[in-house]
Design an enzyme around this catalytic site. Structure first.
Site, PDB file in Angstrom:
ATOM      1  N   ARG A  47       0.852  -1.038   0.049  1.00 50.98           N
ATOM      2  CA  ARG A  47      -0.045  -0.074  -0.043  1.00 50.98           C
ATOM      3  C   ARG A  47       0.819   1.354   0.014  1.00 50.98           C
ATOM      4  O   ARG A  47       0.332   2.020   0.783  1.00 50.98           O
ATOM      5  CB  ARG A  47      -0.905  -0.002   1.299  1.00 50.98           C
ATOM      6  CG  ARG A  47      -2.098  -0.933   1.054  1.00 50.98           C
ATOM      7  CD  ARG A  47      -3.153  -0.398   0.258  1.00 50.98           C
ATOM      8  NE  ARG A  47      -4.199  -1.622   0.082  1.00 50.98           N
ATOM      9  CZ  ARG A  47      -5.172  -1.867   0.596  1.00 50.98           C
ATOM     10  NH1 ARG A  47      -5.571  -0.894   1.543  1.00 50.98           N
ATOM     11  NH2 ARG A  47      -6.161  -3.067   0.270  1.00 50.98           N
ATOM     12  N   ARG A  54      -3.578   6.396   0.119  1.00 48.11           N
ATOM     13  CA  ARG A  54      -4.140   7.701   0.903  1.00 48.11           C
ATOM     14  C   ARG A  54      -3.089   8.208   1.613  1.00 48.11           C
ATOM     15  O   ARG A  54      -3.581   9.315   2.349  1.00 48.11           O
ATOM     16  CB  ARG A  54      -5.392   7.475   1.626  1.00 48.11           C
ATOM     17  CG  ARG A  54      -6.653   7.300   0.663  1.00 48.11           C
ATOM     18  CD  ARG A  54      -7.722   6.817   1.390  1.00 48.11           C
ATOM     19  NE  ARG A  54      -7.614   5.269   1.904  1.00 48.11           N
ATOM     20  CZ  ARG A  54      -8.432   4.576   2.515  1.00 48.11           C
ATOM     21  NH1 ARG A  54      -9.507   5.104   2.979  1.00 48.11           N
ATOM     22  NH2 ARG A  54      -8.082   3.270   2.783  1.00 48.11           N
ATOM     23  N   ARG A  61      -6.893  11.132  -7.276  1.00 49.68           N
ATOM     24  CA  ARG A  61      -8.116  10.484  -7.280  1.00 49.68           C
ATOM     25  C   ARG A  61      -9.407  11.038  -6.997  1.00 49.68           C
ATOM     26  O   ARG A  61     -10.514  10.350  -7.038  1.00 49.68           O
ATOM     27  CB  ARG A  61      -7.851   9.318  -6.005  1.00 49.68           C
ATOM     28  CG  ARG A  61      -7.192   7.748  -6.251  1.00 49.68           C
ATOM     29  CD  ARG A  61      -7.965   6.672  -7.242  1.00 49.68           C
ATOM     30  NE  ARG A  61      -9.557   6.958  -6.740  1.00 49.68           N
ATOM     31  CZ  ARG A  61      -9.746   6.368  -5.841  1.00 49.68           C
ATOM     32  NH1 ARG A  61      -8.985   5.763  -4.870  1.00 49.68           N
ATOM     33  NH2 ARG A  61     -10.965   6.300  -5.192  1.00 49.68           N
ATOM     34  N   ASP A  74      -6.366  -3.727  -7.572  1.00 49.95           N
ATOM     35  CA  ASP A  74      -6.757  -4.385  -6.217  1.00 49.95           C
ATOM     36  C   ASP A  74      -7.270  -5.925  -6.511  1.00 49.95           C
ATOM     37  O   ASP A  74      -7.271  -6.295  -7.680  1.00 49.95           O
ATOM     38  CB  ASP A  74      -8.252  -3.506  -6.127  1.00 49.95           C
ATOM     39  CG  ASP A  74      -8.734  -3.963  -4.521  1.00 49.95           C
ATOM     40  OD1 ASP A  74      -8.035  -3.265  -3.615  1.00 49.95           O
ATOM     41  OD2 ASP A  74      -9.466  -4.986  -4.417  1.00 49.95           O
ATOM     42  N   TYR A  78     -14.508 -12.586   0.216  1.00 46.45           N
ATOM     43  CA  TYR A  78     -15.498 -11.500  -0.264  1.00 46.45           C
ATOM     44  C   TYR A  78     -16.703 -11.763  -1.052  1.00 46.45           C
ATOM     45  O   TYR A  78     -17.679 -11.255  -0.693  1.00 46.45           O
ATOM     46  CB  TYR A  78     -14.464 -10.516  -1.008  1.00 46.45           C
ATOM     47  CG  TYR A  78     -13.746  -9.556  -0.059  1.00 46.45           C
ATOM     48  CD1 TYR A  78     -13.900  -8.683   0.659  1.00 46.45           C
ATOM     49  CD2 TYR A  78     -12.330 -10.053  -0.278  1.00 46.45           C
ATOM     50  CE1 TYR A  78     -13.086  -7.788   1.586  1.00 46.45           C
ATOM     51  CE2 TYR A  78     -11.235  -9.149   0.417  1.00 46.45           C
ATOM     52  CZ  TYR A  78     -11.733  -8.108   1.347  1.00 46.45           C
ATOM     53  OH  TYR A  78     -10.903  -7.424   2.122  1.00 46.45           O
TER      54      TYR A  78
HETATM   55  O1  CP3 Z   1       0.389   0.280  -3.253  1.00 43.67           O
HETATM   56  C1  CP3 Z   1      -0.073  -0.734  -3.309  1.00 43.67           C
HETATM   57  O2  CP3 Z   1      -0.029  -1.794  -2.265  1.00 43.67           O
HETATM   58  C2  CP3 Z   1      -0.840  -1.385  -4.560  1.00 43.67           C
HETATM   59  C3  CP3 Z   1      -2.237  -1.421  -4.505  1.00 43.67           C
HETATM   60  C4  CP3 Z   1      -3.114  -2.412  -3.848  1.00 43.67           C
HETATM   61  C5  CP3 Z   1      -4.500  -1.842  -3.415  1.00 43.67           C
HETATM   62  N1  CP3 Z   1      -5.143  -3.067  -2.923  1.00 43.67           N
HETATM   63  C6  CP3 Z   1      -5.037  -0.372  -3.912  1.00 43.67           C
HETATM   64  C7  CP3 Z   1      -6.151  -0.059  -2.842  1.00 43.67           C
HETATM   65  C8  CP3 Z   1      -3.258  -3.542  -3.293  1.00 43.67           C
HETATM   66  C9  CP3 Z   1      -1.826  -4.441  -3.397  1.00 43.67           C
HETATM   67  C10 CP3 Z   1      -4.170  -4.022  -2.767  1.00 43.67           C
HETATM   68  C11 CP3 Z   1      -4.602  -5.561  -2.313  1.00 43.67           C
HETATM   69  C12 CP3 Z   1      -5.825  -5.893  -1.616  1.00 43.67           C
HETATM   70  N2  CP3 Z   1      -7.162  -4.920  -1.670  1.00 43.67           N
HETATM   71  C13 CP3 Z   1      -5.772  -6.569  -0.633  1.00 43.67           C
HETATM   72  C14 CP3 Z   1      -4.748  -7.534  -0.172  1.00 43.67           C
HETATM   73  C15 CP3 Z   1      -3.625  -6.538   0.723  1.00 43.67           C
HETATM   74  C16 CP3 Z   1      -4.091  -6.325   2.128  1.00 43.67           C
HETATM   75  O3  CP3 Z   1      -4.212  -5.161   2.341  1.00 43.67           O
HETATM   76  O4  CP3 Z   1      -3.795  -7.430   2.687  1.00 43.67           O
HETATM   77  C17 CP3 Z   1      -6.959  -6.472   0.144  1.00 43.67           C
HETATM   78  C18 CP3 Z   1      -7.442  -7.320   1.096  1.00 43.67           C
HETATM   79  C19 CP3 Z   1      -7.727  -5.697  -0.941  1.00 43.67           C
HETATM   80  C20 CP3 Z   1      -9.355  -5.482  -0.702  1.00 43.67           C
HETATM   81  C21 CP3 Z   1      -9.390  -3.860  -0.406  1.00 43.67           C
HETATM   82  N3  CP3 Z   1      -9.511  -3.040  -1.258  1.00 43.67           N
HETATM   83  C22 CP3 Z   1      -9.374  -3.235   0.750  1.00 43.67           C
HETATM   84  C23 CP3 Z   1      -9.438  -3.924   2.235  1.00 43.67           C
HETATM   85  C24 CP3 Z   1      -9.470  -1.920   0.833  1.00 43.67           C
HETATM   86  C25 CP3 Z   1      -9.461  -0.949   1.878  1.00 43.67           C
HETATM   87  C26 CP3 Z   1     -10.686  -0.267   2.209  1.00 43.67           C
HETATM   88  C27 CP3 Z   1     -10.351   1.124   2.723  1.00 43.67           C
HETATM   89  O5  CP3 Z   1     -10.863   2.182   2.286  1.00 43.67           O
HETATM   90  O6  CP3 Z   1      -9.809   1.195   3.823  1.00 43.67           O
HETATM   91  C28 CP3 Z   1      -9.471  -1.622  -0.650  1.00 43.67           C
HETATM   92  C29 CP3 Z   1      -9.442  -0.368  -1.485  1.00 43.67           C
HETATM   93  C30 CP3 Z   1      -8.185  -0.155  -1.887  1.00 43.67           C
HETATM   94  N4  CP3 Z   1      -7.274  -0.646  -2.700  1.00 43.67           N
HETATM   95  C31 CP3 Z   1      -7.663   1.378  -1.563  1.00 43.67           C
HETATM   96  C32 CP3 Z   1      -6.100   1.283  -2.372  1.00 43.67           C
HETATM   97  C33 CP3 Z   1      -5.354   2.406  -2.459  1.00 43.67           C
HETATM   98  C34 CP3 Z   1      -8.244   2.359  -0.947  1.00 43.67           C
HETATM   99  C35 CP3 Z   1      -9.083   2.903  -2.179  1.00 43.67           C
HETATM  100  C36 CP3 Z   1      -9.347   4.649  -1.926  1.00 43.67           C
HETATM  101  O7  CP3 Z   1      -8.133   4.953  -2.010  1.00 43.67           O
HETATM  102  O8  CP3 Z   1     -10.246   5.181  -1.548  1.00 43.67           O
END
Ligand code: CP3
Length: 344
Positions: free
Chosen positions: A27, A31, A40, A76, A151
């Protein structure tokens, strides 16, 4: 294929010595960066994953700012599942939400196999990125079958994985059919990224820590192993990561990983004993340490590096993703610190 074999990151994945311990952050794009929040604004998460120019810019932001040793594709884990026909959204502050969860054999028909063309925007993003990144490797990724299934079955995030486990224990045929389909989708998604030029892949089984070792080995590992085995001939290092997986580390390595990602609960020297001498480790500073002041960050970073030295290769990372509230300047300082301490 363009695996950057000489980079400190790929060398550490392969257990080979390098000029310093490579560091990147799960990540790292997201944010915590004001430039991310700005670009974004007004664009939905799934929509932004489908725009190659936007994906390229967001992926490059942390590389420019922090000087990390690898980029990770901005995408994602649910992107290929959406491409497979599942109606879902990624809700800010919550995560993936599935409109109609998968609970029956009939529901499974809504999850189609995917072709590389279904995720053509990902291949295009990777090609643009590889051209921009030069000597910095790009990591591709996917969600592992169990974490994706959680999910799809729950319909969103869960604390207990009650419906997921009920299907796993109570409807083994449906469970295996669902995880088989997910492993095929995941493999196509990862092969598309490899063919477009990523230098490594990470399989995120973020929520596998909810399982006992016996249940993981019986119900989950064969499906993750099918994905990792399917990449064997691709020639890229394979990283396998989950949270709360202390009792699963050995099995997660055996599933076919070159590198096992470890969360902050297990010291890397202990993890290495469990995983064995043939695989590298990645991790594992607690993301919360970054809120405790620089002296603590420095002390804990030295500890992680010292413990990681017992593995054949160590890639420095956090034990899970960067928290959105993290001060990005601390991350930049942390990268410099890891490079300084480990340079040889
Ligand atoms: O920088 C990086 O790591 C690359 C991008 C990345 C994202 N998601 C972008 C993202 C990666 C590698 C993921 C993987 C992901 N997504 C996982 C496995 C990694 C982990 O955290 O264990 C999981 C479980 C997800 C599912 C998911 N998508 C979650 C739990 C969330 C967060 C929800 C929140 O808002 O707290 C997302 C959304 C997400 N994926 C965001 C990002 C940057 C946030 C979206 C935003 O900016 O509004």
């Amino acid at each position: 294929m363009t695996v950057l074999e000489d980079s400190p990151f790929v060398r550490a994945c392969r257990g080979l010595p390098g000029s310093h311990t490579p560091v990147w952050f799960m990540r790292q794009a997201g944010r915590s960066l004001p430039e991310y929040r700005k670009i974004r604004a007004g664009v939905g998460m799934l929509e932004s994953c489908r725009r190659p120019e936007l994906v390229t810019e967001i992926t490059l932001q942390p590389v420019r700012r922090h000087d990390v040793d690898a980029a990770i594709l901005f995408s994602d884990i649910v992107v290929p599942v959406a491409a497979a026909g599942i109606d879902l959204d990624i809700v800010a502050g919550t995560g993936p939400v599935v409109a109609e969860p998968i609970r029956t054999a009939g529901d499974l028909e809504r999850l189609r196999p995917i072709t590389p063309e279904d995720v053509g925007f990902v291949a295009e993003s990777v090609r643009l990125l590889v051209a921009e990144l030069g000597a910095t490797p790009l990591i591709g990724f996917a969600g592992a079958p169990f974490t994706l299934a959680s999910y799809l079955i729950e319909g969103g995030p869960s604390r207990t994985y009650l419906k997921t486990k009920a299907m796993m224990y109570g409807q083994p045929e449906l469970w295996n059919a669902l995880l088989t389909r997910l492993s095929e989708i995941t493999l196509t998604f990862l092969r598309t990224q490899v063919d477009a030029g990523v230098s490594a892949v990470q399989l995120f089984d973020s929520w596998a820590g909810a399982l006992s070792e016996a249940d993981y080995r019986q119900h989950v590992m064969p499906h993750s192993a099918a994905v990792l085995r399917g990449l064997l001939d691709a020639g890229v290092p394979r990283i396998h990561f989950g949270v709360g997986t202390a009792v699963l580390l050995e099995a997660m390595g055996e599933a076919g990983a070159d590198v096992v990602g470890v969360d902050w609960r297990t010291p890397l020297d202990v993890a290495t004993k469990r995983i064995g001498p043939d695989r590298s480790v990645q991790g594992n500073l607690d993301p919360a340490i970054l809120f405790a002041g620089w002296e603590t960050v420095e002390r804990e970073t030295r500890r992680v590096l010292a413990q990681g030295a017992s593995a054949p290769g160590h890639i420095f990372n956090l034990g899970h993703g960067v928290m959105p509230e993290t001060d990005p300047e601390i991350l930049t300082r942390l990268v410099a610190l890891v490079h300084e301490i480990s340079s040889r």
